[in-house]
Design a protein around this motif. Structure first.
Motif, PDB file in Angstrom:
ATOM      1  N   ILE A   3       0.811  -1.206   0.000  1.00 36.64           N
ATOM      2  CA  ILE A   3       0.000   0.000   0.000  1.00 36.64           C
ATOM      3  C   ILE A   3       0.846   1.257   0.000  1.00 36.64           C
ATOM      4  CG2 ILE A   3      -1.974  -1.092   1.136  1.00 36.64           C
ATOM      5  CD1 ILE A   3      -1.018   0.147   3.757  1.00 36.64           C
ATOM      6  N   GLY A   4       2.160   1.110  -0.024  1.00 37.59           N
ATOM      7  CA  GLY A   4       2.983   2.305  -0.058  1.00 37.59           C
ATOM      8  C   GLY A   4       4.453   1.960  -0.088  1.00 37.59           C
ATOM      9  N   ASN A   5       5.325   2.840  -0.487  1.00 36.08           N
ATOM     10  CA  ASN A   5       6.753   2.605  -0.563  1.00 36.08           C
ATOM     11  C   ASN A   5       7.524   3.826  -0.049  1.00 36.08           C
ATOM     12  OD1 ASN A   5       6.226   4.363  -2.609  1.00 36.08           O
ATOM     13  ND2 ASN A   5       6.830   2.958  -4.263  1.00 36.08           N
ATOM     14  N   SER A   6       6.896   4.650   0.782  1.00 35.29           N
ATOM     15  CA  SER A   6       7.557   5.815   1.354  1.00 35.29           C
ATOM     16  C   SER A   6       7.358   5.777   2.858  1.00 35.29           C
ATOM     17  CB  SER A   6       6.961   7.104   0.798  1.00 35.29           C
ATOM     18  OG  SER A   6       5.592   7.187   1.102  1.00 35.29           O
ATOM     19  N   ALA A   7       8.149   6.618   3.531  1.00 39.30           N
ATOM     20  CA  ALA A   7       8.085   6.582   4.978  1.00 39.30           C
ATOM     21  C   ALA A   7       6.703   7.018   5.481  1.00 39.30           C
ATOM     22  CB  ALA A   7       9.184   7.482   5.587  1.00 39.30           C
ATOM     23  N   ASN A   8       6.029   7.903   4.800  1.00 39.53           N
ATOM     24  CA  ASN A   8       4.675   8.362   5.184  1.00 39.53           C
ATOM     25  C   ASN A   8       3.765   8.260   3.979  1.00 39.53           C
ATOM     26  OD1 ASN A   8       5.207   9.412   7.956  1.00 39.53           O
ATOM     27  ND2 ASN A   8       6.668  10.713   6.851  1.00 39.53           N
ATOM     28  N   PHE A   9       2.521   7.855   4.240  1.00 42.60           N
ATOM     29  CA  PHE A   9       1.568   7.806   3.125  1.00 42.60           C
ATOM     30  C   PHE A   9       0.167   7.882   3.722  1.00 42.60           C
ATOM     31  CE2 PHE A   9       2.349   3.462   4.418  1.00 42.60           C
ATOM     32  CZ  PHE A   9       1.090   2.895   4.453  1.00 42.60           C
ATOM     33  N   THR A  10      -0.784   8.187   2.897  1.00 44.11           N
ATOM     34  CA  THR A  10      -2.186   8.362   3.319  1.00 44.11           C
ATOM     35  C   THR A  10      -3.062   7.523   2.414  1.00 44.11           C
ATOM     36  OG1 THR A  10      -1.761  10.638   4.030  1.00 44.11           O
ATOM     37  CG2 THR A  10      -4.059  10.020   3.671  1.00 44.11           C
ATOM     38  N   VAL A  29       5.440  -3.226   8.149  1.00 46.47           N
ATOM     39  CA  VAL A  29       6.374  -2.265   7.569  1.00 46.47           C
ATOM     40  C   VAL A  29       7.745  -2.952   7.454  1.00 46.47           C
ATOM     41  CG1 VAL A  29       7.522  -0.028   7.836  1.00 46.47           C
ATOM     42  CG2 VAL A  29       5.153  -0.344   8.627  1.00 46.47           C
ATOM     43  N   ASN A  30       8.323  -2.988   6.302  1.00 44.41           N
ATOM     44  CA  ASN A  30       9.650  -3.520   6.042  1.00 44.41           C
ATOM     45  C   ASN A  30      10.579  -2.341   5.795  1.00 44.41           C
ATOM     46  OD1 ASN A  30       9.133  -6.336   6.180  1.00 44.41           O
ATOM     47  ND2 ASN A  30       8.150  -6.256   4.170  1.00 44.41           N
ATOM     48  N   LEU A  31      11.679  -2.298   6.626  1.00 36.88           N
ATOM     49  CA  LEU A  31      12.645  -1.213   6.457  1.00 36.88           C
ATOM     50  C   LEU A  31      13.985  -1.839   6.061  1.00 36.88           C
ATOM     51  CD1 LEU A  31      13.330   1.806   6.746  1.00 36.88           C
ATOM     52  CD2 LEU A  31      13.867   1.369   9.138  1.00 36.88           C
ATOM     53  N   CYS A  32      14.551  -1.529   4.980  1.00 37.20           N
ATOM     54  CA  CYS A  32      15.788  -2.112   4.448  1.00 37.20           C
ATOM     55  C   CYS A  32      16.757  -1.001   4.147  1.00 37.20           C
ATOM     56  CB  CYS A  32      15.511  -2.901   3.186  1.00 37.20           C
ATOM     57  SG  CYS A  32      14.457  -4.342   3.443  1.00 37.20           S
TER      58      CYS A  32
END
Length: 745
Positions: A3-10, A29-32
């Motif tokens: 549903i998203g690929n940025s640190a913040n999304f709406t 949330v996956n952080l790589c």
């Protein structure tokens, strides 16, 4: 999914494509880093779908109790503008009612939520559109987002019967009062179809019309002069609207109408003479501001059937002639008038003035010729039947000649060869008699110019009964008994056909007819009494007339004439038997005396006998055989008696008779005779007493007293035994006095 690929999304924000559906989500949330080293963290969240947010407004508005009150055929407007779904879901909106209405019709797969929903309640049900069964029900509004249960807003609703709004127009040709005004309210209808009651009302003229008929939506008529507020008042026949109206009004100004003048009569094409009553008629003229009741009842006029609120106008109407001047000046009744015009060519002018507008006029010209006299006959009345014995009065005094000429009158009958009246003065009443029959009467009036007017009449004259006229005797007349009574009559018959005439003499005491006579003049003698004299006259048609008179015949008393006494023989002789004849005249006009007696007293000798009138000459005679025993002067008494009892009337006369002795006489004779005279007086008195009633006996006793003492009124001579004749005379006088007193009493 990702549903998203940025640190913040709406997500789930309008304008963004990224959404999360309703439900429980595990968010990971996956952080790589750039070296490929990754860390992971998860959270569990739940997303819920909100129901739509509904904003609603009504027309008509809700009342203070949040109720919808609307007319039965009214249109409800539901305004849903502002209604939304928080999630932006597509909305579907509709309304329903408790009696089964769904609007708009819902179909699968169709989603629609209009901002404005308009619905008109029907009076009758149709497919998918039921009519309310009752006036109170529940109206519901539904909003559905397809996810949650539909949002429902419910409102109590009441339908009421409404009065329609009055809607009318005014139509007229002009602003004058005589112009017809139309008030057209035909566009006014009742939504529920109820029967309407409509009233048109004027602030000046009052109620113009009230009607509950379909035609009552239109009124036509006239309005009086002035400024009117015209109202159309409407209600229906619903019980809840009793005495409740809806009113619509307009102002209208009506001006005073000018009068109209038009001469209909006289007409130039017609001919007239001076005797005619010329009709001056202005039929159709008038003024619409005047009420018709003030106009003449003859004709038709320009006028108002109802009186204006400001009152009826008074018109001044005048007719004038250029020859005769003003003929009339009056109010509107003068629009029909009659007048006689003098001979000549006249210009007739009619003028009408209402006092507000300028007077209006009309003129015409006619020619009037001279005329013959006009007959005005007051009598006789030709509807009346006359008798041939009646006088007919010809009264034409009121006849006249309108040209002022002198004129005469002649009257003729078809049954007479000669005129009844010839060229007589009609200013005098004349009279005549006519024979029986139906007369065609011709009356001719002729003036000095020779102009003649003749009129015919029918006059019926019936035969008349005789007219009984008794000349003699007069009513209540008194006659002396024995006197001739003259019966005289002069009866007449206008038809000269008397066929029978009869006199009847009726005794009033008995009712019997004592005489029947037939002459015009008769003479009769009646006994004393009261009588009815009746005369009957009859003509050929058996018409009978009777007239009568009452008379009285007076009774007469008998009267003996002493000077007429005759005795035959004149002297007697003693001891000689003779037949003594006695006569006397008796006057008794009524002839009712039938009892005449005579008595001779000579000493103790008495002779009674009757006298009779055998031939009716008034001389009564009788005889008796007499033989006197002595000489002397015997007394003859004659008594006439009329009637009986105390009511009888008596007449008496007396005469002395001479009785002589033969020649040889004795010296003692006077003494003997004297003694015998006294004895005779006593014997006579005794004889009389035996035949008298008690009253006469008393009188006789008084007579004896008189004999003893003669009254001073009668002087008797001294009696001497030597004077035999004197003794006899005294005895006779006493006897006569006694008889007279007896008769008087």
């Amino acid at each position: 999914g990702n549903i998203g690929n940025s640190a913040n999304f709406t997500v789930n924000q309008g304008g963004l494509s990224q959404t999360l559906s309703d439900g429980i989500h595990t968010i990971t949330v996956n952080l790589c880093d750039d070296k490929g080293h990754c860390v992971q963290q998860s959270r569990i969240i739940e997303l819920s779908n909100f129901v739509p947010i509904v904003f609603v407004d009504f027309s008509p508005n809700l009342n203070a109790f949040n109720e919808l009150i609307i007319a039965k055929t009214g249109t409800v407007v539901v305004n849903l503008s502002g209604t939304y779904d928080p999630e932006g879901d597509a909305l579907n909106c509709w309304i329903t009612t408790s009696y089964g209405l769904i609007y708009p019709i819902q179909s699968p797969g169709i989603v629609n939520c209009p901002e404005i929903i308009e619905y008109t309640f029907p009076l009758e049900s149709s497919q998918n559109n039921p009519a309310p069964e009752e006036d109170d029900f529940v109206l519901s509004i539904f909003v559905d987002d397809g996810v949650n249960s539909p949002v429902e807003l419910a409102y109590n609703t009441n339908l009421y019967n409404e009065i329609p709004e009055p809607n009318f127009t005014i139509i007229r040709n002009n602003n004058f009062s005589q112009s017809v005004v139309t008030l057209d309210g035909s566009l006014t209808v009742d939504p529920e179809g109820d029967n309407l009651a409509i009233e048109f009302y004027s602030s000046l003229d009052g109620t113009l019309q009230w009607s509950d008929e379909p035609s009552g939506t239109v009124w036509q008529g006239h309005l009086s002069r002035g400024i009117h507020t015209i109202e159309m008042r409407v209600t229906d026949d619903s019980l809840e609207h009793v005495e409740e109206y809806k009113v619509s009004s307009m102002l209208i100004s009506v001006l005073n109408s000018p009068p109209s003048a038009q001469i209909i009569s006289p007409n130039q094409a017609d001919s007239y003479d001076s005797s005619e009553l010329v009709i001056l008629s202005a039929n159709g003229s008038g003024d619409f501001d005047s009420v018709c009741s003030t106009f003449n009842s003859i004709g038709f006029w320009l006028c108002s059937q109802t009186e204006a609120s400001q009152g009826s106008e008074y018109l001044q109407v005048s007719w004038t002639s250029d020859l005769d001047g003003r003929l009339s000046s009056t109010n509107q009744e003068g629009l029909f008038y009659q007048a006689r015009l003098s001979s000549g060519i006249h210009t007739i002018t009619l003028e009408i003035d209402d006092g507000i507008n300028p007077p209006v006029t009309d003129t015409t010209s006619i020619q009037v010729s001279k005329s013959a006299p006009v007959l005005s006959l007051a009598t006789p009345e030709f509807t009346k039947t006359f008798k041939s014995s009646e006088f007919i009065f010809w009264n034409a005094v009121n006849s006249l000649d309108y040209d002022g000429d002198e004129f005469t009158m002649t009257i003729r009958s078809d049954k007479l060869t000669e005129p009844i009246l010839l060229d007589v003065d009609p200013s005098i009443t004349h009279m005549s008699k006519l024979g029986a029959g139906t007369h065609s009467i011709e009356i001719t009036l002729t003036d000095a110019d020779g102009m003649v007017r003749t009129e015919f009449f029918e006059l019926i004259v019936e035969p008349s009964a005789p007219e009984v006229v008794i000349i003699n005797p007069s009513e209540g007349q008194s006659f002396t008994g024995g006197v001739a009574i003259i019966l005289e009559e002069e009866s007449t018959d206008a038809d000269f056909d008397i066929t029978f005439r009869q006199w009847k003499v009726i005794d009033r005491s008995t009712g019997e007819v004592v005489e029947t006579l037939s002459g015009s003049t008769e003479s009769i003698i009646l006994n004393p009494g009261e009588y009815l004299i009746e005369l009957t006259v009859r003509d050929s048609l058996l018409n009978t007339q009777v007239s009568s008179r009452e008379i009285r015949v007076e009774k007469t008393d008998p009267v003996l004439d002493e000077q007429s006494i005759t005795v035959t023989p004149g002297e007697l002789t003693t001891n000689q038997l003779v037949d003594l004849q006695v006569s006397v005249i008796l006057s008794d006009p009524d002839g009712t005396t039938q009892d005449v007696q005579a008595t001779i007293i000579h000493g103790i000798q008495v002779w009674d006998f009757s006298l009779e009138d055998l031939d009716g000459d008034g001389i009564w005679t009788g005889s008796v055989a007499v033989n006197p025993e002595q000489s002397g002067r015997p007394s003859l008494k004659i008594t006439a008696r009329d009637g009986v009892g105390d009511s009888a009337t008596i007449s008496q006369v007396s005469k002395t008779i001479v009785v002589n002795d033969p020649d040889s006489t004795s010296n003692n004779t006077p003494l003997i005779i004297g003694g015998l005279g006294i004895i005779s007086l006593i014997l006579i008195t005794l004889i009389i007493a035996r035949f008298r009633n008690n009253k006469l006996e008393d009188d006789l006793i008084e007579s004896w007293e008189t004999f003893k003492r003669p009254p001073s009124a009668k002087e008797y001579p001294d009696v001497d035994q030597d004077d035999v004749e004197q003794i006899t005379e005294v005895v006779n006088d006493l006897w006569s006095q006694l008889e007279q007193e007896e008769g008087l009493n």
